[in-house]
Design a protein around this motif. Sequence first.
Motif, PDB file in Angstrom:
ATOM      1  N   ASP A   7       0.462  -1.087  -0.021  1.00 26.25           N
ATOM      2  CA  ASP A   7       0.419  -0.160  -0.039  1.00 26.25           C
ATOM      3  C   ASP A   7       0.440   1.077  -0.251  1.00 26.25           C
ATOM      4  O   ASP A   7       0.713   2.426  -0.263  1.00 26.25           O
ATOM      5  CB  ASP A   7      -1.436  -0.108   0.990  1.00 26.25           C
ATOM      6  N   ASP A   8       1.708   0.943   0.392  1.00 28.30           N
ATOM      7  CA  ASP A   8       2.949   2.345   0.849  1.00 28.30           C
ATOM      8  C   ASP A   8       4.135   2.322  -0.531  1.00 28.30           C
ATOM      9  O   ASP A   8       4.084   1.230  -0.710  1.00 28.30           O
ATOM     10  CB  ASP A   8       3.445   2.567   1.742  1.00 28.30           C
ATOM     11  N   ALA A   9       4.863   3.699  -0.865  1.00 24.20           N
ATOM     12  CA  ALA A   9       5.310   3.736  -1.716  1.00 24.20           C
ATOM     13  C   ALA A   9       7.531   3.197  -1.291  1.00 24.20           C
ATOM     14  O   ALA A   9       6.886   4.300   0.148  1.00 24.20           O
ATOM     15  CB  ALA A   9       5.664   4.461  -2.824  1.00 24.20           C
ATOM     16  N   TRP A  10       7.671   2.591  -2.021  1.00 19.81           N
ATOM     17  CA  TRP A  10       8.772   1.900  -1.568  1.00 19.81           C
ATOM     18  C   TRP A  10       9.889   1.412  -2.046  1.00 19.81           C
ATOM     19  O   TRP A  10      11.234   1.116  -2.063  1.00 19.81           O
ATOM     20  CB  TRP A  10       8.875   1.576  -0.495  1.00 19.81           C
ATOM     21  N   VAL A  24       4.871   1.971  -4.903  1.00 20.43           N
ATOM     22  CA  VAL A  24       3.536   0.927  -4.770  1.00 20.43           C
ATOM     23  C   VAL A  24       3.804  -0.217  -5.538  1.00 20.43           C
ATOM     24  O   VAL A  24       4.359   0.303  -6.347  1.00 20.43           O
ATOM     25  CB  VAL A  24       2.420   1.218  -4.279  1.00 20.43           C
ATOM     26  N   GLN A  27       2.166   0.023  -9.542  1.00 24.15           N
ATOM     27  CA  GLN A  27       2.637   0.631 -10.425  1.00 24.15           C
ATOM     28  C   GLN A  27       3.975   0.723 -10.578  1.00 24.15           C
ATOM     29  O   GLN A  27       3.872   1.258 -11.808  1.00 24.15           O
ATOM     30  CB  GLN A  27       2.882   2.312  -9.166  1.00 24.15           C
ATOM     31  N   LYS A  87      -3.275  -3.371  -8.619  1.00 25.30           N
ATOM     32  CA  LYS A  87      -3.966  -3.354  -6.934  1.00 25.30           C
ATOM     33  C   LYS A  87      -5.439  -4.052  -6.485  1.00 25.30           C
ATOM     34  O   LYS A  87      -4.845  -4.236  -5.330  1.00 25.30           O
ATOM     35  CB  LYS A  87      -4.209  -1.503  -7.263  1.00 25.30           C
ATOM     36  N   SER A  94      -2.382  -7.879   1.194  1.00 22.11           N
ATOM     37  CA  SER A  94      -2.406  -6.959   2.037  1.00 22.11           C
ATOM     38  C   SER A  94      -1.975  -6.888   3.516  1.00 22.11           C
ATOM     39  O   SER A  94      -0.878  -6.562   3.721  1.00 22.11           O
ATOM     40  CB  SER A  94      -2.980  -5.628   1.808  1.00 22.11           C
TER      41      SER A  94
END
Length: 173
Positions: A7-10, A24, A27, A87, A94
Motif C-alpha cells: 500500500d505504500d511507496a517504497w 508502490v 505501479q 492493485k 495486503s
Amino acid sequence: MTFNLLDDAWIPIRRAQGQIETIVPWQITDQYSTNHIVALDVPRPDFNGALMQFLIGLLQTAAPPKQADDSDWIEWLENPPSPESLKAKFSVYSTAFNLDGEGPRFMQDFNELDSKKPETISGLFLESPGENTLKNNADHFNKRDLIKGICPACAAIALFALQTNAPSGGAGH
C-alpha cells in the motif's frame, strides 16, 4: 500508522526518460506506453536481485496464469495489466505485507520468534559475520555492527534478501 509493502511507496525505480521515483508495487506498469520503468534503482546489487524476486513472486501469487498455456501472461508481455488491475489483485494479500504495527508482520515465523533473541540491524545484511564468527571474535574483514540504522524500505528488502537467499543464520530474523 502501519507501513505496508503493498500500500505504500517504497520501491525505487528509474524510468526510460531518466526520472528516479519511488513506487508502490502495483505501479510497476504505470506510464508503460509513455515512460516505462527500465530498472529497479536500489544501490546494492543483492537488494536489486531480491526486489526483482519479490515482484515476480508477488505477481505469480496474486495473478497466476488462468490458461494452461500461459497465453494471458504472454499477452501481458505486450499489453501489461493496468496499475488499477494489479492493485485489485495485490490488495487481497495486503495484511501479510505489514512491515510494522500490531499482529503478524512481513516474513515473520512465530515459531522462531519465541526462541530467538533480538538481532542487530547489521545482521540483516548478507555480508555480516555469522554467530560463530562473532563468538570467536574472528570478524577481521567483515566487521560487526557497521550498520546502525536503515529506512523501513531498506529493512524490508534486506529481510527479504536474507530470507530468500537463506545464508547461515537467515532463519528467524
